[in-house]
Motif scaffolding. Structure first.
Motif, PDB file in Angstrom:
ATOM      1  N   THR A  77       0.831  -1.197   0.000  1.00 37.56           N
ATOM      2  CA  THR A  77       0.000   0.000   0.000  1.00 37.56           C
ATOM      3  C   THR A  77       0.872   1.255   0.000  1.00 37.56           C
ATOM      4  OG1 THR A  77      -0.137  -0.009   2.424  1.00 37.56           O
ATOM      5  CG2 THR A  77      -1.884  -1.140   1.204  1.00 37.56           C
ATOM      6  N   GLN A  78       0.446   2.229  -0.771  1.00 36.04           N
ATOM      7  CA  GLN A  78       1.103   3.532  -0.823  1.00 36.04           C
ATOM      8  C   GLN A  78       0.078   4.552  -1.292  1.00 36.04           C
ATOM      9  OE1 GLN A  78       3.703   4.812  -4.126  1.00 36.04           O
ATOM     10  NE2 GLN A  78       5.348   5.017  -2.610  1.00 36.04           N
ATOM     11  N   GLN A  79       0.166   5.761  -0.775  1.00 34.82           N
ATOM     12  CA  GLN A  79      -0.739   6.832  -1.177  1.00 34.82           C
ATOM     13  C   GLN A  79       0.065   8.045  -1.643  1.00 34.82           C
ATOM     14  OE1 GLN A  79      -3.065   7.519   2.382  1.00 34.82           O
ATOM     15  NE2 GLN A  79      -4.512   5.902   1.895  1.00 34.82           N
ATOM     16  N   ILE A  80      -0.358   8.615  -2.769  1.00 35.35           N
ATOM     17  CA  ILE A  80       0.185   9.879  -3.254  1.00 35.35           C
ATOM     18  C   ILE A  80      -1.001  10.826  -3.378  1.00 35.35           C
ATOM     19  CG2 ILE A  80       1.430  11.062  -5.088  1.00 35.35           C
ATOM     20  CD1 ILE A  80       2.650   8.330  -5.818  1.00 35.35           C
ATOM     21  N   ILE A  81      -0.973  11.927  -2.631  1.00 36.10           N
ATOM     22  CA  ILE A  81      -2.138  12.814  -2.540  1.00 36.10           C
ATOM     23  C   ILE A  81      -1.693  14.263  -2.728  1.00 36.10           C
ATOM     24  CG2 ILE A  81      -4.075  13.572  -1.112  1.00 36.10           C
ATOM     25  CD1 ILE A  81      -3.794  10.916   0.431  1.00 36.10           C
ATOM     26  N   ALA A  82      -2.322  14.948  -3.686  1.00 39.51           N
ATOM     27  CA  ALA A  82      -2.050  16.369  -3.916  1.00 39.51           C
ATOM     28  C   ALA A  82      -3.333  17.157  -3.708  1.00 39.51           C
ATOM     29  CB  ALA A  82      -1.527  16.585  -5.336  1.00 39.51           C
ATOM     30  N   ASN A  83      -3.241  18.250  -2.942  1.00 40.86           N
ATOM     31  CA  ASN A  83      -4.431  19.040  -2.618  1.00 40.86           C
ATOM     32  C   ASN A  83      -4.428  20.421  -3.256  1.00 40.86           C
ATOM     33  OD1 ASN A  83      -2.578  20.497  -1.170  1.00 40.86           O
ATOM     34  ND2 ASN A  83      -3.534  20.191   0.830  1.00 40.86           N
ATOM     35  N   GLY A  84      -3.643  20.583  -4.322  1.00 38.14           N
ATOM     36  CA  GLY A  84      -3.562  21.872  -4.994  1.00 38.14           C
ATOM     37  C   GLY A  84      -2.394  22.716  -4.535  1.00 38.14           C
ATOM     38  N   GLU A  85      -1.831  22.391  -3.376  1.00 37.23           N
ATOM     39  CA  GLU A  85      -0.708  23.145  -2.821  1.00 37.23           C
ATOM     40  C   GLU A  85       0.485  22.257  -2.493  1.00 37.23           C
ATOM     41  OE1 GLU A  85      -2.135  25.302   0.526  1.00 37.23           O
ATOM     42  OE2 GLU A  85      -3.455  26.602  -0.649  1.00 37.23           O
ATOM     43  N   VAL A  86       0.219  21.123  -1.837  1.00 39.97           N
ATOM     44  CA  VAL A  86       1.313  20.220  -1.455  1.00 39.97           C
ATOM     45  C   VAL A  86       1.012  18.806  -1.932  1.00 39.97           C
ATOM     46  CG1 VAL A  86       1.910  21.590   0.572  1.00 39.97           C
ATOM     47  CG2 VAL A  86       0.338  19.649   0.793  1.00 39.97           C
ATOM     48  N   VAL A  87       2.071  18.003  -2.036  1.00 39.57           N
ATOM     49  CA  VAL A  87       1.968  16.594  -2.406  1.00 39.57           C
ATOM     50  C   VAL A  87       2.475  15.748  -1.242  1.00 39.57           C
ATOM     51  CG1 VAL A  87       2.654  14.805  -4.035  1.00 39.57           C
ATOM     52  CG2 VAL A  87       2.398  17.163  -4.824  1.00 39.57           C
ATOM     53  N   ALA A 192     -15.351  14.771  -3.448  1.00 32.82           N
ATOM     54  CA  ALA A 192     -15.300  15.661  -2.284  1.00 32.82           C
ATOM     55  C   ALA A 192     -13.879  16.135  -2.005  1.00 32.82           C
ATOM     56  CB  ALA A 192     -15.857  14.941  -1.057  1.00 32.82           C
ATOM     57  N   ASP A 193     -13.765  17.339  -1.434  1.00 32.78           N
ATOM     58  CA  ASP A 193     -12.461  17.892  -1.057  1.00 32.78           C
ATOM     59  C   ASP A 193     -11.719  16.963  -0.105  1.00 32.78           C
ATOM     60  OD1 ASP A 193     -13.034  20.099  -2.577  1.00 32.78           O
ATOM     61  OD2 ASP A 193     -13.424  21.438  -0.891  1.00 32.78           O
ATOM     62  N   SER A 194     -12.455  16.301   0.768  1.00 28.66           N
ATOM     63  CA  SER A 194     -11.832  15.460   1.789  1.00 28.66           C
ATOM     64  C   SER A 194     -11.005  14.325   1.196  1.00 28.66           C
ATOM     65  CB  SER A 194     -12.907  14.896   2.724  1.00 28.66           C
ATOM     66  OG  SER A 194     -13.859  14.127   1.997  1.00 28.66           O
ATOM     67  N   VAL A 195     -11.327  13.908  -0.028  1.00 28.58           N
ATOM     68  CA  VAL A 195     -10.589  12.820  -0.680  1.00 28.58           C
ATOM     69  C   VAL A 195      -9.129  13.203  -0.885  1.00 28.58           C
ATOM     70  CG1 VAL A 195     -10.383  11.491  -2.826  1.00 28.58           C
ATOM     71  CG2 VAL A 195     -12.635  11.869  -1.799  1.00 28.58           C
ATOM     72  N   PHE A 196      -8.866  14.502  -1.047  1.00 30.49           N
ATOM     73  CA  PHE A 196      -7.524  14.975  -1.365  1.00 30.49           C
ATOM     74  C   PHE A 196      -6.812  15.598  -0.160  1.00 30.49           C
ATOM     75  CE2 PHE A 196     -10.244  15.340  -5.147  1.00 30.49           C
ATOM     76  CZ  PHE A 196      -9.602  14.431  -5.970  1.00 30.49           C
ATOM     77  N   GLN A 197      -7.306  15.320   1.025  1.00 29.06           N
ATOM     78  CA  GLN A 197      -6.660  15.801   2.247  1.00 29.06           C
ATOM     79  C   GLN A 197      -5.944  14.647   2.937  1.00 29.06           C
ATOM     80  OE1 GLN A 197      -6.599  19.074   2.834  1.00 29.06           O
ATOM     81  NE2 GLN A 197      -7.851  19.312   0.992  1.00 29.06           N
ATOM     82  N   PHE A 198      -4.799  14.942   3.536  1.00 29.52           N
ATOM     83  CA  PHE A 198      -4.038  13.899   4.228  1.00 29.52           C
ATOM     84  C   PHE A 198      -3.474  14.440   5.530  1.00 29.52           C
ATOM     85  CE2 PHE A 198       0.045  11.854   5.196  1.00 29.52           C
ATOM     86  CZ  PHE A 198      -0.371  10.531   5.326  1.00 29.52           C
ATOM     87  N   THR A 199      -3.672  13.690   6.584  1.00 36.21           N
ATOM     88  CA  THR A 199      -3.083  13.987   7.890  1.00 36.21           C
ATOM     89  C   THR A 199      -2.268  12.782   8.321  1.00 36.21           C
ATOM     90  OG1 THR A 199      -4.961  15.391   8.527  1.00 36.21           O
ATOM     91  CG2 THR A 199      -3.526  14.575  10.291  1.00 36.21           C
ATOM     92  N   PRO A 200      -0.967  12.946   8.530  1.00 34.50           N
ATOM     93  CA  PRO A 200      -0.126  11.803   8.917  1.00 34.50           C
ATOM     94  C   PRO A 200      -0.641  11.149  10.189  1.00 34.50           C
ATOM     95  CG  PRO A 200       1.227  13.699   8.340  1.00 34.50           C
ATOM     96  CD  PRO A 200      -0.183  14.192   8.422  1.00 34.50           C
ATOM     97  N   PRO A 201      -0.775   9.828  10.193  1.00 36.79           N
ATOM     98  CA  PRO A 201      -1.191   9.126  11.411  1.00 36.79           C
ATOM     99  C   PRO A 201      -0.169   9.313  12.528  1.00 36.79           C
ATOM    100  CG  PRO A 201      -1.431   7.714   9.476  1.00 36.79           C
ATOM    101  CD  PRO A 201      -0.655   8.911   9.038  1.00 36.79           C
ATOM    102  N   LYS A 202      -0.613   9.160  13.739  1.00 31.67           N
ATOM    103  CA  LYS A 202       0.266   9.298  14.893  1.00 31.67           C
ATOM    104  C   LYS A 202       1.407   8.287  14.815  1.00 31.67           C
ATOM    105  CE  LYS A 202       0.140   9.432  19.955  1.00 31.67           C
ATOM    106  NZ  LYS A 202      -0.726   9.299  21.170  1.00 31.67           N
ATOM    107  N   GLY A 203       2.615   8.757  15.075  1.00 31.49           N
ATOM    108  CA  GLY A 203       3.780   7.878  15.070  1.00 31.49           C
ATOM    109  C   GLY A 203       4.491   7.775  13.734  1.00 31.49           C
ATOM    110  N   VAL A 204       3.925   8.379  12.688  1.00 26.16           N
ATOM    111  CA  VAL A 204       4.550   8.327  11.361  1.00 26.16           C
ATOM    112  C   VAL A 204       5.674   9.353  11.263  1.00 26.16           C
ATOM    113  CG1 VAL A 204       4.154   8.842   8.911  1.00 26.16           C
ATOM    114  CG2 VAL A 204       2.547   7.408  10.167  1.00 26.16           C
TER     115      VAL A 204
END
Length: 210
Positions: A77-87, A192-204
């Motif tokens: 598993t790997q995720q690459i997410i861009a929200n218009g400002e950061v990747v 939805a906007d939320s699809v392109f938002q990412f918050t690092p999980p705790k401990g990452v």
């Protein structure tokens, strides 16, 4: 290799293109017909002799301008997410997330460039067209060559059957080839906007390259 996914990415289906237009204008016209796209993908990487190296599968979503998500599901598993400002590039197995500015990536990353301002593609790529027939059907293929000498690939081929995107092919300087096939494609649906938002999980472990 996992970095391959970041160099890959997405075009969307659109309407017919006038034959008199240049390849760059044709591709721009196709892209300008879409606002969003969702699809499943299968990604096969081959060595210069054509020997299989890796097969990945997952889901991708894009919303113009600048919103992009590429979720590899198998065999890791790997995720690459861009929200218009950061990747963000997140590797759950490594417990690591990397953050970069979006504009630092667009010159080398077709997936991010093509989810953005298609009119600027000619600034970063030389674009030509390779017409071919496959199983009696016409297929339109655009060949993009980066102008940046430090780009992570030598050529990117993007193929359409009629107005439908069928796949992409990337070749690097060592002759390694990556083929991506799209299926279950949905164009211009709401995402939805939320699809392109990412918050690092705790401990990452977060690597900030802003």
């Amino acid at each position: 290799m996992r970095y391959t996914a970041l160099c890959l990415g997405l075009l969307l289906s659109a309407g017919p293109v006038l034959a008199a237009e240049t390849p760059a204008k044709q591709l721009n016209s196709l892209l300008n017909k879409m606002d969003s796209m969702q699809a499943a993908f299968i990604q096969n990487t081959l060595d210069p002799q054509g020997k299989p190296l890796q097969t990945l599968s997952g889901q991708m979503l894009v919303r113009r301008p600048g919103y992009f998500r590429w979720d590899t599901e198998k065999p890791f598993t790997q995720q690459i997410i861009a929200n218009g400002e950061v990747v963000w590039v997140y590797d759950p197995e490594l417990q690591q997330a990397t953050r970069q500015l979006l504009d630092k990536q667009v010159g080398n990353t077709p997936a991010l460039l093509l989810s953005g301002d298609s009119a600027k593609m000619s600034e970063s790529f030389t674009i030509s067209e390779d017409k071919e027939k496959v199983a009696g059907k016409s297929r339109k293929t655009f060949v993009l060559k980066p102008k940046d000498k430090d780009a992570l690939f030598e050529t990117l081929r993007v193929s359409f059957s009629g107005s439908q995107l069928t796949g992409m092919q990337l070749r690097d300087s060592l002759g390694q080839k990556t083929d991506i096939t799209f299926s279950q494609i949905k164009v211009n649906g709401k995402i939805a906007d939320s699809v392109f938002q990412f918050t690092p999980p705790k401990g990452v472990d977060v690597i900030n390259e802003l």
